[in-house]
Enzyme design. Structure first.
Site, PDB file in Angstrom:
ATOM      1  N   ARG A 121      -3.978  -1.923  -6.415  1.00  0.00           N
ATOM      2  CA  ARG A 121      -2.937  -1.538  -7.265  1.00  0.00           C
ATOM      3  C   ARG A 121      -2.732  -2.581  -8.740  1.00  0.00           C
ATOM      4  NH1 ARG A 121       2.425  -1.113  -4.018  1.00  0.00           N
ATOM      5  NH2 ARG A 121       3.331   0.295  -5.836  1.00  0.00           N
ATOM      6  N   GLN A 127      -3.859   2.131 -12.930  1.00  0.00           N
ATOM      7  CA  GLN A 127      -2.369   2.253 -12.906  1.00  0.00           C
ATOM      8  C   GLN A 127      -1.992   3.769 -12.929  1.00  0.00           C
ATOM      9  OE1 GLN A 127      -0.117  -0.509 -15.503  1.00  0.00           O
ATOM     10  NE2 GLN A 127      -0.894  -2.150 -14.255  1.00  0.00           N
ATOM     11  N   ASP A 130      -1.727   5.344  -9.489  1.00  0.00           N
ATOM     12  CA  ASP A 130      -0.878   4.720  -8.613  1.00  0.00           C
ATOM     13  C   ASP A 130       0.240   5.336  -8.109  1.00  0.00           C
ATOM     14  OD1 ASP A 130       0.509   2.888  -6.954  1.00  0.00           O
ATOM     15  OD2 ASP A 130       0.610   1.271  -8.229  1.00  0.00           O
ATOM     16  N   SER A 133       3.303   3.663  -6.628  1.00  0.00           N
ATOM     17  CA  SER A 133       4.376   3.190  -7.555  1.00  0.00           C
ATOM     18  C   SER A 133       5.340   4.425  -8.134  1.00  0.00           C
ATOM     19  CB  SER A 133       3.925   2.630  -8.829  1.00  0.00           C
ATOM     20  OG  SER A 133       3.524   1.533  -8.253  1.00  0.00           O
ATOM     21  N   TYR A 228       2.380  -8.756  -3.329  1.00  0.00           N
ATOM     22  CA  TYR A 228       3.407  -8.347  -2.337  1.00  0.00           C
ATOM     23  C   TYR A 228       4.001  -9.557  -1.734  1.00  0.00           C
ATOM     24  CZ  TYR A 228       1.190  -3.902  -2.346  1.00  0.00           C
ATOM     25  OH  TYR A 228       0.589  -2.643  -2.735  1.00  0.00           O
TER      26      TYR A 228
HETATM   27  P1  NAD Z   1       6.770  -3.215  -1.351  1.00  0.00           P
HETATM   28  O1  NAD Z   1       7.170  -1.631  -1.400  1.00  0.00           O
HETATM   29  O2  NAD Z   1       5.783  -3.517  -0.358  1.00  0.00           O
HETATM   30  O3  NAD Z   1       8.025  -3.947  -0.958  1.00  0.00           O
HETATM   31  C1  NAD Z   1       9.467  -3.887  -1.687  1.00  0.00           C
HETATM   32  C2  NAD Z   1       9.875  -5.099  -1.971  1.00  0.00           C
HETATM   33  O4  NAD Z   1      10.538  -5.800  -0.709  1.00  0.00           O
HETATM   34  C3  NAD Z   1       8.900  -6.192  -2.479  1.00  0.00           C
HETATM   35  O5  NAD Z   1       9.441  -6.400  -3.921  1.00  0.00           O
HETATM   36  C4  NAD Z   1       8.792  -7.452  -1.565  1.00  0.00           C
HETATM   37  O6  NAD Z   1       8.855  -8.777  -2.397  1.00  0.00           O
HETATM   38  C5  NAD Z   1      10.147  -7.209  -1.048  1.00  0.00           C
HETATM   39  N1  NAD Z   1      10.509  -7.811   0.305  1.00  0.00           N
HETATM   40  C6  NAD Z   1       9.716  -8.045   1.404  1.00  0.00           C
HETATM   41  N2  NAD Z   1      10.106  -8.496   2.316  1.00  0.00           N
HETATM   42  C7  NAD Z   1      11.421  -9.133   1.902  1.00  0.00           C
HETATM   43  C8  NAD Z   1      12.555  -9.795   2.393  1.00  0.00           C
HETATM   44  N3  NAD Z   1      12.129 -10.223   3.674  1.00  0.00           N
HETATM   45  N4  NAD Z   1      13.531 -10.134   1.769  1.00  0.00           N
HETATM   46  C9  NAD Z   1      13.649  -9.325   0.821  1.00  0.00           C
HETATM   47  N5  NAD Z   1      12.878  -8.738  -0.030  1.00  0.00           N
HETATM   48  C10 NAD Z   1      11.493  -8.393   0.516  1.00  0.00           C
HETATM   49  O7  NAD Z   1       6.582  -3.425  -2.907  1.00  0.00           O
HETATM   50  P2  NAD Z   1       6.081  -2.700  -4.258  1.00  0.00           P
HETATM   51  O8  NAD Z   1       7.304  -2.111  -4.685  1.00  0.00           O
HETATM   52  O9  NAD Z   1       4.907  -1.638  -3.864  1.00  0.00           O
HETATM   53  O10 NAD Z   1       5.589  -3.726  -5.209  1.00  0.00           O
HETATM   54  C11 NAD Z   1       5.277  -5.087  -4.576  1.00  0.00           C
HETATM   55  C12 NAD Z   1       4.575  -5.797  -5.989  1.00  0.00           C
HETATM   56  O11 NAD Z   1       3.541  -5.153  -6.400  1.00  0.00           O
HETATM   57  C13 NAD Z   1       5.872  -5.948  -6.949  1.00  0.00           C
HETATM   58  O12 NAD Z   1       5.179  -7.192  -7.625  1.00  0.00           O
HETATM   59  C14 NAD Z   1       5.064  -5.018  -7.909  1.00  0.00           C
HETATM   60  O13 NAD Z   1       5.252  -5.520  -9.377  1.00  0.00           O
HETATM   61  C15 NAD Z   1       3.709  -5.111  -7.746  1.00  0.00           C
HETATM   62  N6  NAD Z   1       2.780  -3.693  -8.176  1.00  0.00           N
HETATM   63  C16 NAD Z   1       2.077  -4.238  -9.188  1.00  0.00           C
HETATM   64  C17 NAD Z   1       1.364  -3.211  -9.963  1.00  0.00           C
HETATM   65  C18 NAD Z   1       0.337  -3.509 -10.879  1.00  0.00           C
HETATM   66  O14 NAD Z   1      -0.007  -4.597 -11.097  1.00  0.00           O
HETATM   67  N7  NAD Z   1      -0.120  -2.704 -11.518  1.00  0.00           N
HETATM   68  C19 NAD Z   1       1.369  -2.112  -9.176  1.00  0.00           C
HETATM   69  C20 NAD Z   1       2.362  -1.743  -8.452  1.00  0.00           C
HETATM   70  C21 NAD Z   1       3.065  -2.707  -7.910  1.00  0.00           C
END
Ligand code: NAD
Length: 391
Positions: A121, A127, A130, A133, A228
């Site tokens: 991702r 993107q 994805d 997302s 993550y």
């Molecule tokens: P996810 O569904 O794995 O998790 C959701 C959120 O839960 C995350 O922000 C994580 O930090 C948080 N979390 C985990 N354990 C926790 C705890 N104990 N207490 C509080 N919060 C907790 O995550 P996601 O939504 O798929 O995205 C994760 C990361 O990936 C983000 O930084 C997002 O910006 C990034 N991302 C980047 C791209 C990209 O670069 N193109 C694309 C998608 C997501």
């Protein structure tokens, strides 16, 4: 290449893998598009819209016989797997990290399996593909609407002749894709919103959405790999739960979205935290799963009202509850993956390509994606602690 769209048959699944608007794009790339009759009706895409866009409407029997590539939203069910044949490809959110046996079965049948949840991702060129997302975005939005619906007061500040209603205080735990969309949606509904995450980078994201970031003094930063979070230690978890409880007690509404890849969702709202909330408070647990969720006692697809009057809603497949928007976004994601893998009008698997190395799960009789293959090694128990993200 014949690309076929099946009608989803998982209970409650209303999405469809391809929206009519995407059909011309595939036709232009040399594909013939077949759509199972009624495939889009639950997402309000009638067969006539597909036919107008250049697709051919077919029966399930014709579809499985003729298709070179089958597009799905979720993994094919037990009835569909035996109908697939060697040389055919299936592309969808196959969740093989939760269900590696599916990969083993598809490999044994000679089916090429491509799963959008294996996408790397962080690659910017990936993107548009994805789906985790795009579907998390839909889910974050819907979670807020569900919370607003269950809440016995208003979200916005309202000043009327009958008096003034204060705005709801809403906390989002976990500020990834779903959490940030939940924050944005709750703000648009007028709630006073705060957010919390263990990744320090999330602070700026939360604040840029106009919400207050909650910083805990008892837990240090817990960023893991690839953007993550990492799993917390037992001590960190206890400290986090205890400190969060004080913040949770002051909220009217809490939406939890926390996930850690490959782990069961972390428990953030404990029994004590629930007891400290006022009657009428609402929690939507987007992490609710058979393995347990972010909220003690939450059950997927069920709404529980505690003795203290707190409504705990265990979310389940929220994207399916916004089927048209979720399907339209997914359709763009899956067609981007398909077109990325298409050379001269046919599917061309190239495991040296970074994107394909992530998404191609089985090919030529083997489980080729490393993460899934590892789960199938004899020493492994099949990944009992693995959860699915955004699916
Ligand atoms: P996810 O569904 O794995 O998790 C959701 C959120 O839960 C995350 O922000 C994580 O930090 C948080 N979390 C985990 N354990 C926790 C705890 N104990 N207490 C509080 N919060 C907790 O995550 P996601 O939504 O798929 O995205 C994760 C990361 O990936 C983000 O930084 C997002 O910006 C990034 N991302 C980047 C791209 C990209 O670069 N193109 C694309 C998608 C997501």
């Amino acid at each position: 290449m014949k690309v076929a769209v099946v009608k989803e048959n998982a209970p409650g699944e209303r999405r469809v893998a391809l929206a009519p608007e995407t059909v011309p794009k595939l036709v232009k790339a040399g594909a013939e598009v077949l759509v199972e009759n009624g495939a889009g009706e639950e997402a309000w895409f009638p067969d006539s819209a597909y036919a107008q866009a250049g697709a051919v409407i077919v029966s399930p029997a014709e579809l499985y016989t003729a298709a070179d590539v089958i597009l799905t939203v979720t993994r094919p069910g037990p009835d569909a797997v035996p109908r697939l044949r060697a040389g055919q490809a299936v592309i969808g959110m196959l969740s093989t990290l939760i269900n590696p046996e599916l990969a083993r079965d598809l490999a044994a049948q000679g089916v090429t399996a491509v799963s959008l949840d294996g996408l790397p991702r962080t690659l910017s060129r990936a993107q548009p593909m994805d789906a985790l997302s795009s579907q998390a975005n839909v889910a974050g939005y819907k979670a807020v609407l569900i919370a607003a619906n269950a809440y016995g007061r208003f979200f916005p500040l309202l000043m009327t002749a009958a008096g003034t209603a204060r705005p709801a205080k809403l906390l989002v735990l976990g500020a990834g894709v779903a959490g940030l969309q939940a924050i944005g949606t709750a703000r648009r509904l007028g709630a006073v919103v705060s957010g919390y995450d263990v990744r320090p980078a999330a602070a700026g994201d939360v604040e840029s959405m106009g919400a207050t970031f909650i910083e805990l003094t008892s837990v240090g930063p817990a960023a893991g790999e690839g953007g993550y979070a990492r799993a917390l230690t037992e001590e960190e978890r206890a400290a986090q739960q205890a400190e969060l409880a004080g913040h949770i007690a002051r909220q009217d509404v809490v939406i939890t979205t926390a996930q850690v890849p490959g782990r069961r969702p972390p428990l953030l709202v404990t029994e004590d935290a629930l007891k400290a909330m006022a009657p009428g408070s609402v929690i939507v647990d987007m992490g609710a799963s058979a393995l347990g969720g972010n909220v003690i006692g939450s059950v997927p697809r069920e709404t529980i009202v505690t003795a203290g009057g707190v409504t705990v809603i265990g979310a389940d497949n929220l994207p399916a509850a916004v089927p048209t928007a979720a399907s339209a976004a997914y359709s763009r994601n899956i067609s981007a993956v398909l077109l990325h893998m298409t050379r001269d009008g046919t599917l061309a698997v190239d495991l040296d390509d970074e994107i394909q190395a992530g998404v191609v799960i089985t090919h030529e009789g083997k489980v080729v994606q490393q993460a899934t293959a590892r789960l199938l090694e004899p020493a492994n128990d099949g990944g009992a602690d693995v959860h699915g993200t955004g699916n």
